[in-house]
Motif scaffolding. Sequence first.
Motif, PDB file in Angstrom:
ATOM      1  N   THR A 183       0.707  -1.146   0.066  1.00 21.01           N
ATOM      2  CA  THR A 183      -0.114  -0.008  -0.123  1.00 21.01           C
ATOM      3  C   THR A 183       0.897   1.421  -0.095  1.00 21.01           C
ATOM      4  O   THR A 183       0.481   2.496   0.294  1.00 21.01           O
ATOM      5  CB  THR A 183      -0.920   0.072   1.340  1.00 21.01           C
ATOM      6  N   GLY A 184       2.014   1.075  -0.662  1.00 19.41           N
ATOM      7  CA  GLY A 184       2.824   2.395  -0.737  1.00 19.41           C
ATOM      8  C   GLY A 184       3.400   2.924   0.622  1.00 19.41           C
ATOM      9  O   GLY A 184       3.635   2.181   1.584  1.00 19.41           O
ATOM     10  N   PHE A 185       3.947   4.161   0.334  1.00 18.62           N
ATOM     11  CA  PHE A 185       4.624   4.952   1.552  1.00 18.62           C
ATOM     12  C   PHE A 185       4.058   6.295   1.952  1.00 18.62           C
ATOM     13  O   PHE A 185       3.490   6.962   0.990  1.00 18.62           O
ATOM     14  CB  PHE A 185       6.258   4.762   1.370  1.00 18.62           C
ATOM     15  N   GLU A 186       4.537   6.593   3.152  1.00 22.06           N
ATOM     16  CA  GLU A 186       4.154   8.081   3.483  1.00 22.06           C
ATOM     17  C   GLU A 186       5.189   8.961   3.198  1.00 22.06           C
ATOM     18  O   GLU A 186       6.362   8.594   3.781  1.00 22.06           O
ATOM     19  CB  GLU A 186       3.541   8.201   4.930  1.00 22.06           C
ATOM     20  N   ALA A 187       4.815   9.935   2.616  1.00 22.87           N
ATOM     21  CA  ALA A 187       5.947  10.924   2.192  1.00 22.87           C
ATOM     22  C   ALA A 187       6.549  11.860   3.560  1.00 22.87           C
ATOM     23  O   ALA A 187       7.675  12.134   3.534  1.00 22.87           O
ATOM     24  CB  ALA A 187       5.693  11.879   1.202  1.00 22.87           C
ATOM     25  N   TRP A 188       5.451  12.352   4.328  1.00 19.80           N
ATOM     26  CA  TRP A 188       5.980  13.328   5.264  1.00 19.80           C
ATOM     27  C   TRP A 188       6.812  13.021   6.072  1.00 19.80           C
ATOM     28  O   TRP A 188       7.882  13.740   6.447  1.00 19.80           O
ATOM     29  CB  TRP A 188       4.573  13.795   5.951  1.00 19.80           C
ATOM     30  N   PRO A 189       7.058  11.769   6.468  1.00 16.30           N
ATOM     31  CA  PRO A 189       8.309  11.589   7.426  1.00 16.30           C
ATOM     32  C   PRO A 189       9.683  11.751   6.836  1.00 16.30           C
ATOM     33  O   PRO A 189      10.464  12.105   7.593  1.00 16.30           O
ATOM     34  CB  PRO A 189       8.413   9.936   7.851  1.00 16.30           C
ATOM     35  N   SER A 190       9.779  11.726   5.682  1.00 13.78           N
ATOM     36  CA  SER A 190      11.033  12.079   4.995  1.00 13.78           C
ATOM     37  C   SER A 190      11.427  13.404   4.996  1.00 13.78           C
ATOM     38  O   SER A 190      12.404  13.948   4.865  1.00 13.78           O
ATOM     39  CB  SER A 190      10.893  11.464   3.312  1.00 13.78           C
ATOM     40  N   LEU A 191      10.247  14.253   5.541  1.00 12.40           N
ATOM     41  CA  LEU A 191      10.402  15.589   5.444  1.00 12.40           C
ATOM     42  C   LEU A 191      10.296  16.152   6.715  1.00 12.40           C
ATOM     43  O   LEU A 191      10.543  17.463   6.934  1.00 12.40           O
ATOM     44  CB  LEU A 191       9.482  16.474   4.636  1.00 12.40           C
ATOM     45  N   SER A 192      10.236  15.183   7.695  1.00 12.78           N
ATOM     46  CA  SER A 192      10.140  15.803   9.120  1.00 12.78           C
ATOM     47  C   SER A 192      11.033  16.711   9.864  1.00 12.78           C
ATOM     48  O   SER A 192      10.800  17.303  10.824  1.00 12.78           O
ATOM     49  CB  SER A 192       9.707  14.599  10.049  1.00 12.78           C
ATOM     50  N   PHE A 193      12.266  16.412   9.273  1.00 16.16           N
ATOM     51  CA  PHE A 193      13.287  17.280   9.823  1.00 16.16           C
ATOM     52  C   PHE A 193      13.220  18.917   9.353  1.00 16.16           C
ATOM     53  O   PHE A 193      14.017  19.646   9.870  1.00 16.16           O
ATOM     54  CB  PHE A 193      14.755  16.826   9.479  1.00 16.16           C
ATOM     55  N   LEU A 194      12.405  18.981   8.232  1.00 15.30           N
ATOM     56  CA  LEU A 194      12.392  20.610   7.989  1.00 15.30           C
ATOM     57  C   LEU A 194      11.406  21.541   8.813  1.00 15.30           C
ATOM     58  O   LEU A 194      10.464  20.939   9.487  1.00 15.30           O
ATOM     59  CB  LEU A 194      11.324  20.558   6.611  1.00 15.30           C
ATOM     60  N   ALA A 195      11.901  22.626   9.158  1.00 18.16           N
ATOM     61  CA  ALA A 195      11.147  23.570  10.108  1.00 18.16           C
ATOM     62  C   ALA A 195       9.517  23.649   9.786  1.00 18.16           C
ATOM     63  O   ALA A 195       9.159  23.485   8.662  1.00 18.16           O
ATOM     64  CB  ALA A 195      11.620  24.902  10.086  1.00 18.16           C
ATOM     65  N   PRO A 196       8.845  23.560  10.773  1.00 17.43           N
ATOM     66  CA  PRO A 196       7.239  23.703  10.573  1.00 17.43           C
ATOM     67  C   PRO A 196       6.815  24.530   9.561  1.00 17.43           C
ATOM     68  O   PRO A 196       5.888  24.525   8.903  1.00 17.43           O
ATOM     69  CB  PRO A 196       6.753  24.058  11.921  1.00 17.43           C
ATOM     70  N   LEU A 197       7.335  25.962   9.619  1.00 16.38           N
ATOM     71  CA  LEU A 197       6.868  26.883   8.545  1.00 16.38           C
ATOM     72  C   LEU A 197       7.210  26.406   6.974  1.00 16.38           C
ATOM     73  O   LEU A 197       6.532  26.924   6.231  1.00 16.38           O
ATOM     74  CB  LEU A 197       7.389  28.072   9.067  1.00 16.38           C
ATOM     75  N   VAL A 198       8.420  25.856   6.949  1.00 13.68           N
ATOM     76  CA  VAL A 198       8.920  25.211   5.631  1.00 13.68           C
ATOM     77  C   VAL A 198       7.945  24.252   5.051  1.00 13.68           C
ATOM     78  O   VAL A 198       7.363  24.195   3.945  1.00 13.68           O
ATOM     79  CB  VAL A 198      10.211  24.663   5.874  1.00 13.68           C
ATOM     80  N   LEU A 199       7.496  23.278   6.200  1.00 17.10           N
ATOM     81  CA  LEU A 199       6.466  22.365   5.920  1.00 17.10           C
ATOM     82  C   LEU A 199       4.947  22.637   5.355  1.00 17.10           C
ATOM     83  O   LEU A 199       4.410  22.435   4.423  1.00 17.10           O
ATOM     84  CB  LEU A 199       6.339  21.548   6.951  1.00 17.10           C
ATOM     85  N   GLU A 200       4.684  24.187   6.087  1.00 21.18           N
ATOM     86  CA  GLU A 200       3.625  24.846   5.721  1.00 21.18           C
ATOM     87  C   GLU A 200       3.774  25.411   4.361  1.00 21.18           C
ATOM     88  O   GLU A 200       2.591  25.415   3.435  1.00 21.18           O
ATOM     89  CB  GLU A 200       3.419  25.719   6.748  1.00 21.18           C
ATOM     90  N   VAL A 201       4.747  25.924   3.992  1.00 21.94           N
ATOM     91  CA  VAL A 201       4.953  26.499   2.753  1.00 21.94           C
ATOM     92  C   VAL A 201       4.768  25.626   1.788  1.00 21.94           C
ATOM     93  O   VAL A 201       4.226  25.692   0.517  1.00 21.94           O
ATOM     94  CB  VAL A 201       6.158  27.290   2.492  1.00 21.94           C
ATOM     95  N   LEU A 202       5.456  24.250   2.061  1.00 23.22           N
ATOM     96  CA  LEU A 202       5.413  23.359   0.909  1.00 23.22           C
ATOM     97  C   LEU A 202       4.079  22.475   1.173  1.00 23.22           C
ATOM     98  O   LEU A 202       3.791  21.512   0.365  1.00 23.22           O
ATOM     99  CB  LEU A 202       6.236  22.211   1.266  1.00 23.22           C
ATOM    100  N   SER A 203       3.016  22.997   1.737  1.00 20.66           N
ATOM    101  CA  SER A 203       1.753  22.214   1.983  1.00 20.66           C
ATOM    102  C   SER A 203       1.815  20.569   2.204  1.00 20.66           C
ATOM    103  O   SER A 203       1.158  19.924   1.704  1.00 20.66           O
ATOM    104  CB  SER A 203       1.032  22.547   0.554  1.00 20.66           C
TER     105      SER A 203
END
Length: 758
Positions: free
Chosen positions: A389-409
């Motif tokens: 059933t595939g993979f979740e992407a967000w753990p690969s980006l969890s090291f980025l700052a929260p505001l960066v994650l927000e900009v990247l939606s």
Amino acid sequence: MTFPLAKKVCIVGAGPSGLVAAKSLLHDVPRGTFEVTIFEAKNRIGGIWPSDRNDTDGLVHPLMAANQSKHTVQFSDLAWPADSPEIPRAWHIGQYLRRYFNRYCTNVNLHLGFKVESAQPVTIGALDHNGSSQLSGWRIQARSSEGEVKEETFDFLIVASGYFSKPAIPEFRHEKPDTNVPMIHSSQFSDLQRLFDKKSPLGGKILVVGGQMSGVEIASTIAIQLSSAMHSPSANTSQAAVNNPRGYAVCHLIQKPLWILPSYISPKPDEHAPRFLPLDLVSFNLSRRPQPLTNTQGHISEDLARDFHRKYQTSLGTDQSEFCPKLTITASDTTNPPLIAISDYYLDLVRSGLITVCSGKLEALSGSQAIISPSGEHIDDIAAVVFATGFEAWPSLSFLAPLVLEVLSVRPSDLYNTVALGFHGTYHPEIPNLGFVGFYRGPYWGIMEMQARFLSSLWASGGPSSPRLPQSLKDALNNDTSLDRTIRLRSDSRSSQFPMGDYVWLMEQFASALGINRQPMHRISSLSSDHDDMDILTPARYPSKSLSEVQQAEVSESLRQTRTVVLAGISSAKFVARAVFRSLLGEWKVERDIRSRSPNYPAGYFTGTAKFLLRQGTREGHEVEFDALIQDGYPSLEYLYVEEGVFKAENGLEFPANRRYVWRYNEKTDKLSIWHIRANDRERLTVENLFHEIEFTIAQDSRGSPGWAGRGSHLCGCDFYKSYYLFNFKAVNLVHWKWMHVVKGPKKDYTLDAKFIR
């Protein structure tokens, strides 16, 4: 050497995308522009790709075959060894990446075994949606498995970690948990023995959940292991050994029918004697695309959907109804965006009953019973569940700052991994010193290389607003709409299976933006005037604008390899043996006429069945060759041929009759061979000696219908056997074939003329 004015770039991940990003920063722009550091969480380079055949420390089994050929799974300036398999195994790819690193990335500051925990933007003032120009760098913190912490500040950051970090398990009710029913993700599967952890029950259903690429792949893998355990000599089944293998069945749960394409298809499938090439070489053919190119990815209109379905059905020569009603692509299905998967054996494993296809969604698991929605159907006797059933992407980006994650939606609930990125998945204009390489589904290697070049050129020129930015790149950025389109796909019910799946269009888009001229390949036409030209796109068609002598040699070698294999495929019997072998799997009806010219051998008529039972390759009879193939990493599968029926002699006698052979395909030599079984083997499973190899040529049958003919010969004592074949295809699938023996010797003089139909 350190350059004092060099900009510092941090790359997260040392898989193919991280390595090609490093190479591009070091070699595709003026030397000394960038200083590159890579942090890799594993203790080796390669990412998901294993470093050798024994490396199981990853999400991909070392022996798994790639779903594309080496002509696509490569970078522009490193050719594969000429004798490597056309379809590489996973560990071959790991070895290729090691060669690539040693060739181009030795000047990288490489930190293996360090996982990036934090990437904080270094700002002048506050970072917000309107303040991206105040970003001046990144503060990176990484930690080793032993607890050592490294902190450093960089000018630029490239995320090349991919999204294969956390397996996605769908929500379902788990009632009355049964600890004897293992549940694993497909990335954790290696063999049945490990699946059951030496607690193998005596049988049951292995439920595979997931109806796309990985679901088809893992269902096939499990079915082949079961078939091998049932039909191989015991010494050859150690990896797939389970108690009572005949008591198991594979149940594959899908939500909608999908096209299953083999790894080799025909550029002209309507021929009676079709030629064969790797699927990607046929698909990435510029001469088949109307000009000017249009984007066929993302939103799929009804007309475009019909066009895709028509192409897939033409390539297969069937709507798949002959294999399974639940896999049938009906007329009403053709208005919906298609799904595809690649597998050589899945369809015939379904037809033979080794895989049962079920429709619906897993709603609940109660003990050893699965409940399927929306039908409410119950599947009893579940022995194991494998989630493809595939993979979740967000753990690969969890090291980025929260505001960066927000900009990247970035949304944890978004399993389609549609991160808000512009210019075909490379960057966000509000964070211009953050780049992405390979962060999308379907990461064809050529696209990764183009993404890396885009970021290198963009940053080396001073950024999107720099007056030094090349005009072609400036125009491409001004006209780019991919960020908005990506976000819209999240709620688009007509989104394509691979939002960035139009390889040909994307390569041309990047080439135009970067001012890269496509290398000529000298369009390849077959010897037949009605055959399409083959203008194949590979990464080597798009080399860097500033090639070194060594790089140019690699580009030339890659182009030579591709041209050689394409020309062989469309003008000779190359890969026909493979196509025949693949399509033999399963059961055939046999009718054989035996005409004897000697009293020592009875004449008559045989009717019955022939079963081609797939199993792991065995060593007997060709020990030296087998060991060499395994050492080189070639796949090893073979068929146990079991023929059973009734013989009616001309004198009126009638009695049961049977034959057994082993059929083998050698991928390295592209040869199909037939072998005798040991007469003193009680189970008649073990090879004794070679019967003959089949040599293929185009021929005519008695009615003038062309097909692939074959012949072989064998001297048995004083008797000489000549064997003749005629194989008739419909696109990629055998529909019927003939096999004739002409035997002459001191005591034998007879002809066996057999025909096989599904």
